[in-house]
Design a protein around this motif. Structure first.
Motif, PDB file in Angstrom:
ATOM      1  N   UNK A 263       0.815  -1.218   0.000  1.00  0.00           N
ATOM      2  CA  UNK A 263       0.000   0.000   0.000  1.00  0.00           C
ATOM      3  C   UNK A 263       0.850   1.270   0.000  1.00  0.00           C
ATOM      4  N   UNK A 264       1.685   1.456   1.051  1.00  0.00           N
ATOM      5  CA  UNK A 264       2.401   2.732   1.205  1.00  0.00           C
ATOM      6  C   UNK A 264       3.825   2.692   0.683  1.00  0.00           C
ATOM      7  N   UNK A 265       4.297   1.521   0.246  1.00  0.00           N
ATOM      8  CA  UNK A 265       5.699   1.382  -0.138  1.00  0.00           C
ATOM      9  C   UNK A 265       6.131   2.300  -1.254  1.00  0.00           C
ATOM     10  N   UNK A 266       5.320   2.378  -2.324  1.00  0.00           N
ATOM     11  CA  UNK A 266       5.672   3.234  -3.458  1.00  0.00           C
ATOM     12  C   UNK A 266       5.706   4.708  -3.065  1.00  0.00           C
ATOM     13  N   UNK A 267       4.802   5.107  -2.188  1.00  0.00           N
ATOM     14  CA  UNK A 267       4.771   6.505  -1.741  1.00  0.00           C
ATOM     15  C   UNK A 267       6.020   6.839  -0.917  1.00  0.00           C
ATOM     16  N   UNK A 268       6.452   5.892  -0.073  1.00  0.00           N
ATOM     17  CA  UNK A 268       7.657   6.116   0.730  1.00  0.00           C
ATOM     18  C   UNK A 268       8.877   6.233  -0.175  1.00  0.00           C
ATOM     19  N   UNK A 269       8.968   5.352  -1.176  1.00  0.00           N
ATOM     20  CA  UNK A 269      10.104   5.400  -2.095  1.00  0.00           C
ATOM     21  C   UNK A 269      10.138   6.729  -2.851  1.00  0.00           C
ATOM     22  N   UNK A 270       8.979   7.160  -3.336  1.00  0.00           N
ATOM     23  CA  UNK A 270       8.910   8.431  -4.064  1.00  0.00           C
ATOM     24  C   UNK A 270       9.270   9.606  -3.168  1.00  0.00           C
ATOM     25  N   UNK A 271       8.848   9.537  -1.906  1.00  0.00           N
ATOM     26  CA  UNK A 271       9.163  10.604  -0.955  1.00  0.00           C
ATOM     27  C   UNK A 271      10.668  10.678  -0.705  1.00  0.00           C
ATOM     28  N   UNK A 272      11.304   9.516  -0.569  1.00  0.00           N
ATOM     29  CA  UNK A 272      12.744   9.485  -0.326  1.00  0.00           C
ATOM     30  C   UNK A 272      13.526  10.019  -1.525  1.00  0.00           C
ATOM     31  N   UNK A 273      13.122   9.601  -2.709  1.00  0.00           N
ATOM     32  CA  UNK A 273      13.860   9.976  -3.912  1.00  0.00           C
ATOM     33  C   UNK A 273      13.489  11.365  -4.408  1.00  0.00           C
ATOM     34  N   UNK A 274      12.302  11.838  -4.052  1.00  0.00           N
ATOM     35  CA  UNK A 274      11.835  13.101  -4.604  1.00  0.00           C
ATOM     36  C   UNK A 274      11.383  12.945  -6.044  1.00  0.00           C
ATOM     37  N   UNK A 275      11.129  11.719  -6.445  1.00  0.00           N
ATOM     38  CA  UNK A 275      10.718  11.424  -7.818  1.00  0.00           C
ATOM     39  C   UNK A 275      10.661   9.927  -7.995  1.00  0.00           C
ATOM     40  N   UNK A 276      10.840   9.486  -9.237  1.00  0.00           N
ATOM     41  CA  UNK A 276      10.720   8.058  -9.518  1.00  0.00           C
ATOM     42  C   UNK A 276      12.074   7.385  -9.731  1.00  0.00           C
ATOM     43  N   UNK A 277      13.142   8.164  -9.661  1.00  0.00           N
ATOM     44  CA  UNK A 277      14.498   7.624  -9.783  1.00  0.00           C
ATOM     45  C   UNK A 277      15.461   8.597  -9.110  1.00  0.00           C
ATOM     46  N   UNK A 278      16.632   8.128  -8.691  1.00  0.00           N
ATOM     47  CA  UNK A 278      17.605   9.036  -8.067  1.00  0.00           C
ATOM     48  C   UNK A 278      17.984  10.173  -9.008  1.00  0.00           C
ATOM     49  N   UNK A 279      17.844  11.403  -8.525  1.00  0.00           N
ATOM     50  CA  UNK A 279      18.125  12.570  -9.359  1.00  0.00           C
ATOM     51  C   UNK A 279      18.487  13.742  -8.443  1.00  0.00           C
ATOM     52  N   UNK A 280      18.361  14.965  -8.952  1.00  0.00           N
ATOM     53  CA  UNK A 280      18.715  16.145  -8.177  1.00  0.00           C
ATOM     54  C   UNK A 280      17.956  16.223  -6.856  1.00  0.00           C
ATOM     55  N   UNK A 281      16.661  15.924  -6.909  1.00  0.00           N
ATOM     56  CA  UNK A 281      15.860  15.984  -5.688  1.00  0.00           C
ATOM     57  C   UNK A 281      16.403  15.009  -4.640  1.00  0.00           C
ATOM     58  N   UNK A 282      16.861  13.841  -5.098  1.00  0.00           N
ATOM     59  CA  UNK A 282      17.437  12.852  -4.181  1.00  0.00           C
ATOM     60  C   UNK A 282      18.696  13.396  -3.525  1.00  0.00           C
ATOM     61  N   UNK A 283      19.584  13.960  -4.324  1.00  0.00           N
ATOM     62  CA  UNK A 283      20.829  14.501  -3.779  1.00  0.00           C
ATOM     63  C   UNK A 283      20.553  15.610  -2.768  1.00  0.00           C
ATOM     64  N   UNK A 284      19.619  16.498  -3.085  1.00  0.00           N
ATOM     65  CA  UNK A 284      19.306  17.597  -2.163  1.00  0.00           C
ATOM     66  C   UNK A 284      18.731  17.081  -0.853  1.00  0.00           C
ATOM     67  N   UNK A 285      17.823  16.115  -0.948  1.00  0.00           N
ATOM     68  CA  UNK A 285      17.261  15.526   0.273  1.00  0.00           C
ATOM     69  C   UNK A 285      18.352  14.862   1.110  1.00  0.00           C
ATOM     70  N   UNK A 286      19.147  14.038   0.458  1.00  0.00           N
ATOM     71  CA  UNK A 286      20.161  13.277   1.185  1.00  0.00           C
ATOM     72  C   UNK A 286      21.247  14.197   1.751  1.00  0.00           C
ATOM     73  N   UNK A 287      21.619  15.225   0.998  1.00  0.00           N
ATOM     74  CA  UNK A 287      22.639  16.149   1.494  1.00  0.00           C
ATOM     75  C   UNK A 287      22.137  16.900   2.726  1.00  0.00           C
ATOM     76  N   UNK A 288      20.896  17.359   2.684  1.00  0.00           N
ATOM     77  CA  UNK A 288      20.324  18.076   3.833  1.00  0.00           C
ATOM     78  C   UNK A 288      20.272  17.191   5.066  1.00  0.00           C
ATOM     79  N   UNK A 289      19.772  15.957   4.885  1.00  0.00           N
ATOM     80  CA  UNK A 289      19.635  15.050   6.020  1.00  0.00           C
ATOM     81  C   UNK A 289      21.000  14.560   6.507  1.00  0.00           C
ATOM     82  N   UNK A 290      21.919  14.334   5.571  1.00  0.00           N
ATOM     83  CA  UNK A 290      23.259  13.886   5.966  1.00  0.00           C
ATOM     84  C   UNK A 290      23.968  14.956   6.794  1.00  0.00           C
ATOM     85  N   UNK A 291      23.702  16.213   6.496  1.00  0.00           N
ATOM     86  CA  UNK A 291      24.301  17.311   7.261  1.00  0.00           C
ATOM     87  C   UNK A 291      23.619  17.450   8.626  1.00  0.00           C
TER      88      UNK A 291
END
Length: 437
Positions: free
Chosen positions: A173-201
């Protein structure tokens, strides 16, 4: 724990008295890390690793802040910005290697710290919250390390992000939504890097805050010790300073020597060669593997290869991987033995080292390709991992015949290193069997 014999902080200068009234930080440090904190007199060098973990975190924060000044969280330049740090920034190569190698050292120290807690029963009452806060720190470390690994934006970074975030899609049910939220889209891209960089900091500072709670929770019941016997009198303790500060500084010297040796002579030994190639979404590496400190859990994830009834193998692997860590939160209630330390539990001591061997072999299997015999070995060892906590530990706690415990910490120390007033080993009456307090 409040010790009646603990030394009290007494400021001797005018400025010291001023701050003691307005902001009693020196009093806090004195009571937490100084002579005002009585500590069991029999702590060995395995108790150094808590301090070493704190030092490792400070190194990661300092080097991470410096690297963040030069890193660009954009898929077109992320890999090049890392190369820029290595080649053009003054001392950039050293800070980058210190950060990368420091992550491995941080996990190595924390793993030893956790296994020490398992061996000496530091998770048992009254230290359950202390143990659980430590596990929260461990989970935050794993999240931080994964996101940091992705920021390099090499081949293994990109495909690691693809595979690991893809695991969440197995959740109904919620798995696809969680994946999209983490990636910021449907595949690793700019949104993914920005999310991960912010959280990693951000997350290392969250870890630092939880460590403060962890140390606070430690000071409520006081430190555990290798015997597992509670502190009873002043004779059982020594002030933390200078006795354990000197011991910790020696351990820190050894740690920093090994750390410097790897940073300056073998900084890439723990790295994956494919991650030195820029990310390419059209070229899948032959063998996708995470960093070594994730290997045991990666082996558990891959151990499930066949669907069971209506449950897909992928979902079972994801649930097992998370359960392998979450299970540790319940350990204080799974192990009901009144004796804390494995020094006085002969059967459980053997089973502990079997468990350590299982974890090490799981780590080896997790770093190998998903093929035989590694998959079958992972399945057998995963079954034992869960059986150790859910079946073996409760049964051993119930039926094991433990060795006699010393009456006090002082008695154990004198029996091992000194003699009593009469010249005979030990002090006081002979040891008798009794539960740890």
């Amino acid at each position: 724990m409040s010790f009646p014999w603990a030394k009290q902080y007494e400021p001797t200068t005018g400025i010291g008295k001023f701050f003691d009234q307005q902001l009693p930080l020196p009093r806090f440090v004195y009571g937490a890390l100084g002579a005002g904190y009585p500590t069991p007199k029999n702590l060995n060098y395995f108790y150094n690793f808590g301090v070493l973990a704190g030092v490792a975190l400070v190194i990661q924060i300092i080097t991470g802040v410096i690297l963040a000044m030069h890193y660009a969280a954009n898929v077109t330049v992320a890999f090049d910005s890392v190369e820029h740090i290595m080649r053009d920034v003054n001392g950039g190569w050293m800070f980058r290697y210190m950060h990368a190698v420091g992550a491995s050292f941080f996990f190595a120290v924390v793993y030893i710290h956790m296994f020490r807690g398992l061996y000496y029963g530091s998770y048992k009452p009254p230290r359950e919250v202390l143990w659980m806060l430590g596990l929260v720190i461990f989970l935050l470390m794993m999240a931080t390390a994964f996101m940091g690994y992705v920021l390099v934006w090499g081949q293994m970074s990109f495909w690691g992000a693809t595979v690991i975030t893809g695991l969440f899609s197995a959740i109904p049910i919620v798995g696809d939504y969680i994946q999209t939220l983490l990636l910021g889209g449907f595949a690793p891209d700019n949104a993914t890097l920005n999310r991960f960089f912010s959280l990693h900091y951000l997350l290392p500072f969250v870890i630092f805050g939880v460590i403060i709670l962890h140390v606070w929770a430690l000071h409520i019941p006081g430190s555990n010790n290798p015997t597992g016997v509670a502190v009873k009198t002043e004779a059982d303790t020594v002030p933390f300073h200078p006795y354990y500060t000197a011991k910790d500084f020696f351990g820190l010297g050894v740690y920093l020597t090994l750390f410097a040796a790897v940073v300056f002579f073998a900084p890439n030994a723990l790295g994956e060669p494919d991650n030195y190639i820029p990310a390419n979404a059209l070229s899948t590496p032959a063998h996708i593997v995470p960093e070594w400190y994730f290997w045991p859990f990666y082996a558990i994830l891959r151990a499930f290869t066949v669907d069971f009834l209506f449950i897909p193998a992928k979902l079972m692997g994801v649930l097992a991987m998370f359960a392998a860590i979450l299970l540790l939160f319940f350990l204080p209630w799974l192990d009901t033995s009144p004796v804390r330390s494995n020094s006085y539990r002969p059967l459980n001591r053997i089973l502990f080292w079997v468990f350590v061997a299982v974890c090490l072999v799981l780590g080896v299997a997790g770093g190998k390709p998903a093929e035989e015999p590694w998959v079958r070995l992972s399945q057998v060892l995963t079954a034992y991992y869960f059986a150790h906590f859910l079946i073996i530990t409760p049964l051993v706690a119930r039926f094991e015949k433990t060795l006699p415990l010393p009456r006090s910490i002082s008695e154990a120390v004198l029996a091992k290193y000194g003699s009593g007033p009469s010249g005979t080993p030990g002090a006081g009456p002979a040891a008798v069997a009794q539960p740890a307090e």
